[in-house]
Scaffold this active site. Structure first.
Site, short mmCIF file in Angstrom:
data_model
loop_
_atom_site.label_atom_id
_atom_site.label_comp_id
_atom_site.label_asym_id
_atom_site.label_seq_id
_atom_site.Cartn_x
_atom_site.Cartn_y
_atom_site.Cartn_z
N ASP A 169 -7.87 -5.37 -0.07
CA ASP A 169 -8.35 -6.24 -1.16
C ASP A 169 -7.98 -7.70 -0.97
O ASP A 169 -8.48 -8.56 -1.70
CB ASP A 169 -7.77 -5.74 -2.50
CG ASP A 169 -8.34 -4.38 -2.86
OD1 ASP A 169 -7.58 -3.41 -2.94
OD2 ASP A 169 -9.58 -4.30 -2.98
N HIS A 174 0.87 -1.19 0.00
CA HIS A 174 0.00 0.00 0.00
C HIS A 174 0.90 1.23 0.00
O HIS A 174 1.94 1.25 0.64
CB HIS A 174 -0.90 0.01 1.25
CG HIS A 174 -2.08 0.91 1.11
ND1 HIS A 174 -2.01 2.25 1.33
CD2 HIS A 174 -3.36 0.65 0.74
CE1 HIS A 174 -3.20 2.78 1.12
NE2 HIS A 174 -4.04 1.84 0.75
C1 SDX Z 1 -6.15 -0.13 -2.93
O1 SDX Z 1 -4.51 4.46 -2.07
C2 SDX Z 1 -5.43 3.80 -1.45
O2 SDX Z 1 -5.88 4.14 -0.38
C3 SDX Z 1 -5.93 2.56 -2.19
C4 SDX Z 1 -6.93 1.71 -1.45
C5 SDX Z 1 -8.23 2.45 -1.21
O3 SDX Z 1 -8.98 2.08 -0.30
O4 SDX Z 1 -8.55 3.34 -2.05
O5 SDX Z 1 -6.41 1.30 -0.19
C6 SDX Z 1 -7.31 0.48 -2.25
O6 SDX Z 1 -5.89 0.23 -4.06
C7 SDX Z 1 -5.28 -1.10 -2.19
C8 SDX Z 1 -4.06 -1.60 -3.06
C9 SDX Z 1 -4.55 -2.72 -3.96
N1 SDX Z 1 -3.50 -3.08 -4.93
C10 SDX Z 1 -2.85 -4.27 -4.83
O7 SDX Z 1 -3.03 -5.07 -3.92
C11 SDX Z 1 -1.91 -4.53 -6.00
C12 SDX Z 1 -0.55 -5.04 -5.46
N2 SDX Z 1 0.07 -3.92 -4.77
C13 SDX Z 1 1.08 -3.17 -5.49
O8 SDX Z 1 0.78 -2.96 -6.84
C14 SDX Z 1 1.56 -1.94 -4.72
O9 SDX Z 1 1.83 -2.35 -3.46
C15 SDX Z 1 0.69 -0.70 -4.65
C16 SDX Z 1 0.23 -0.24 -5.99
C17 SDX Z 1 -0.53 -0.95 -3.81
C18 SDX Z 1 1.51 0.41 -3.99
O10 SDX Z 1 2.50 0.76 -4.90
P1 SDX Z 1 3.68 1.77 -4.48
O11 SDX Z 1 3.38 2.52 -3.23
O12 SDX Z 1 4.03 2.55 -5.69
O13 SDX Z 1 4.82 0.76 -4.07
P2 SDX Z 1 6.17 0.67 -4.79
O14 SDX Z 1 5.94 0.29 -6.21
O15 SDX Z 1 6.92 1.92 -4.49
O16 SDX Z 1 6.79 -0.59 -4.04
C19 SDX Z 1 7.88 -0.46 -3.20
C20 SDX Z 1 8.63 -1.78 -3.36
C21 SDX Z 1 9.02 -2.08 -4.81
O17 SDX Z 1 10.18 -2.90 -4.77
P3 SDX Z 1 11.65 -2.16 -4.89
O18 SDX Z 1 11.62 -1.34 -6.17
O19 SDX Z 1 11.77 -1.31 -3.63
O20 SDX Z 1 12.64 -3.32 -4.93
O21 SDX Z 1 7.76 -2.86 -2.97
C22 SDX Z 1 7.56 -3.71 -4.10
C23 SDX Z 1 7.89 -2.91 -5.33
O22 SDX Z 1 8.29 -3.78 -6.39
N3 SDX Z 1 6.14 -4.10 -4.07
C24 SDX Z 1 5.70 -5.34 -4.28
C25 SDX Z 1 4.31 -5.27 -4.10
N4 SDX Z 1 3.95 -4.01 -3.80
C26 SDX Z 1 5.09 -3.29 -3.79
N5 SDX Z 1 6.34 -6.48 -4.62
C27 SDX Z 1 5.58 -7.59 -4.76
N6 SDX Z 1 4.21 -7.61 -4.59
C28 SDX Z 1 3.55 -6.47 -4.27
N7 SDX Z 1 2.21 -6.48 -4.11
#
Ligand code: SDX
Length: 431
Positions: free
Chosen positions: A365, A308
């Site tokens: 989710d 998140h």
């Molecule tokens: C919702 O904003 C809100 O409030 C949203 C929400 C709401 O109520 O409106 O809460 C609802 O959208 C919840 C999120 C649902 N999405 C998912 O579950 C999809 C999987 N999650 C990821 O796509 C991700 O965690 C996000 C999109 C939710 C957050 O993305 P960020 O903040 O841009 O995170 P990031 O890309 O900066 O990640 C930081 C690191 C990265 O690795 P490094 O580059 O540091 O090596 O964490 C990794 C990312 O690759 N990472 C994950 C991951 N989420 C982040 N790696 C594997 N699996 C994941 N799910």
């Protein structure tokens, strides 16, 4: 009121700009940089807006470190346990919980606006039976705008409140019709002898030939899920609704824009993607393979339902839903193998250094789809259910923005990295 000043200095030019700092009730203070471009000729740069406050709001407060979620000051845990979705919608919109008179008037008003124009029903026929429901929902929300465009004055508070009531009242009708169309079932008119969430279940699942009795366990679970999805500060879809609204467009068109944004699997589409992922994993022994894929930078697979932008601790909503999911499955004597896989996946992921170091916890989710599945709701309807709930937050945020004394169109700038100026050449002179 500024509490202190932050001075930004351009050491190359020696120019400085003094920026006032404002403190809110909770959370990080903000640096007002509105004079930055005028004084220093520079923009800020914040890809993904991770350090940017785009507005001021009194509706929802999140503390990502401590996993706190408040709606108008009330903890989500208390609202989840003691309130219902229609009352939480009132709270988001009005800022206070309703007394009995206000609650009765609100409930009646929402019932009175639950119908949609009869011609709108024909709109659904334009979609294939297997069209993705979020594509249909975005379309019908924009279509509803056409029925109220001439009569809506977005600068009149009463007209705005009428619009808000219409949005909240009609979403269950709009969403249920999507499911009925895809299932080849006749549309069902609202039955105002039923409360808001029961009416939705009635419009979704009743049969014209049989009396419909809603399952009280399902109603409690659905009310809970809608409360937990109602609003969430300035998430991507809410920010879309605000930006669209800042252009003074039709509020139903703003909701349609929010629906389109929520569809993305990085956002609201994740609940459907979680179920697809759990189905692909199949059984616990396959989990390690998916964990390593999630960690592999060359693989764009991410663990759906984890991570998140704000919560760097357990999403408080996920905790509530996890327990509710467990209780529901027990009460329905349902053995959902996916739930076991989900719990094992959570256990393994939360012991893995990759997830621990990045503070990737289950989000709202991760478990919500399992409850919807237990209620017999198809996976491609999960995000429309999310939109049904979040529409209360979207329209409350839209109302707040439209009433802000500093209301103006949102218009971000950019860092230009394109071609330098050059002259047009005829096609004969091109390489
Ligand atoms: C919702 O904003 C809100 O409030 C949203 C929400 C709401 O109520 O409106 O809460 C609802 O959208 C919840 C999120 C649902 N999405 C998912 O579950 C999809 C999987 N999650 C990821 O796509 C991700 O965690 C996000 C999109 C939710 C957050 O993305 P960020 O903040 O841009 O995170 P990031 O890309 O900066 O990640 C930081 C690191 C990265 O690795 P490094 O580059 O540091 O090596 O964490 C990794 C990312 O690759 N990472 C994950 C991951 N989420 C982040 N790696 C594997 N699996 C994941 N799910």
């Amino acid at each position: 009121m500024a509490t202190r000043i932050v001075t930004i200095t351009d050491h190359k030019s020696g120019k400085q700009v003094e920026c006032p700092v404002y403190e809110g009730e909770y959370g990080a203070p903000v640096i007002d940089i509105k004079n930055l471009y005028k004084e220093l000729g520079m923009f800020t740069f914040d890809l993904g807006y991770g350090s940017t406050a785009a507005c001021r709001s009194a509706i929802t407060y999140l503390d990502g470190e401590d996993g706190v979620l408040l709606h108008r000051g009330y903890p989500i845990e208390q609202l989840a346990e003691k309130s219902n979705f229609l009352e939480v919608s009132y709270l988001l919109l009005h800022g206070e919980l309703p007394n009995q008179v206000q609650s009765d008037e609100w409930t009646h008003a929402i019932k009175m606006h639950g119908m949609t124009h009869e011609h709108l029903s024909r709109f659904y026929q334009g979609y294939r039976y297997d069209a993705h429901p979020m594509s249909v929902l975005a379309g019908v929300c924009a279509a509803v705008a056409s029925y109220y465009h001439a009569s809506t004055d977005i600068h009149d508070p009463e007209s705005r409140m009428l619009t808000a009531r219409r949005v909240i009242a009609k979403m269950p009708n709009l969403v249920s019709k999507i499911y009925r169309h895809s299932s080849g079932l006749p549309f069902v008119y609202p039955d105002n002898s039923r409360d808001h969430v029961e009416n939705f279940m009635y419009m979704m699942f009743s049969w014209p030939t049989e009396p419909y009795v809603a399952n009280p366990v399902a109603l409690r679970a659905l009310n809970l899920l809608f409360i937990l999805h109602a609003d969430h500060e300035q998430n991507a879809s809410t920010s879309t609704v605000r930006l669209a609204g800042s252009a003074e467009t039709n509020p139903f068109a703003c909701v349609a824009a929010g629906v389109s944004t929520l569809w993305g699997k990085a956002h609201g589409g994740a609940n459907e993607a979680v179920i697809e992922m759990l189905a692909e994993i199949g059984e616990p022994k396959n989990i390690p393979k998916f964990i390593s894929r999630a960690k592999d930078k060359d693989d764009n697979f991410r663990l759906m339902g984890f991570g998140h932008r704000v919560y760097k601790n357990y999403d408080p909503r996920a905790k509530i839903i996890r327990q509710a999911c467990h209780d529901l499955l027990q009460s329905m004597n349902l053995n959902l193998p996916m739930f076991e896989v989900a719990m094992e996946l959570e256990r393994i992921a939360l012991e893995d250094e990759y997830f621990i170091s990045r503070k990737l916890y289950p989000n709202v989710d991760f478990y919500s789809g399992l409850i919807y599945q237990a209620l017999g709701i198809p996976a491609n309807m999960f995000t429309p259910m999310f939109a049904l709930a979040r529409a209360s937050g979207w329209i409350a945020q839209w109302m707040e923005m439209m009433a802000d004394s500093d209301f103006r169109i949102g218009r971000p700038r950019q860092l230009y990295i394109g071609a330098q100026r050059r002259d047009y050449t005829a096609v004969a002179d091109r390489g």
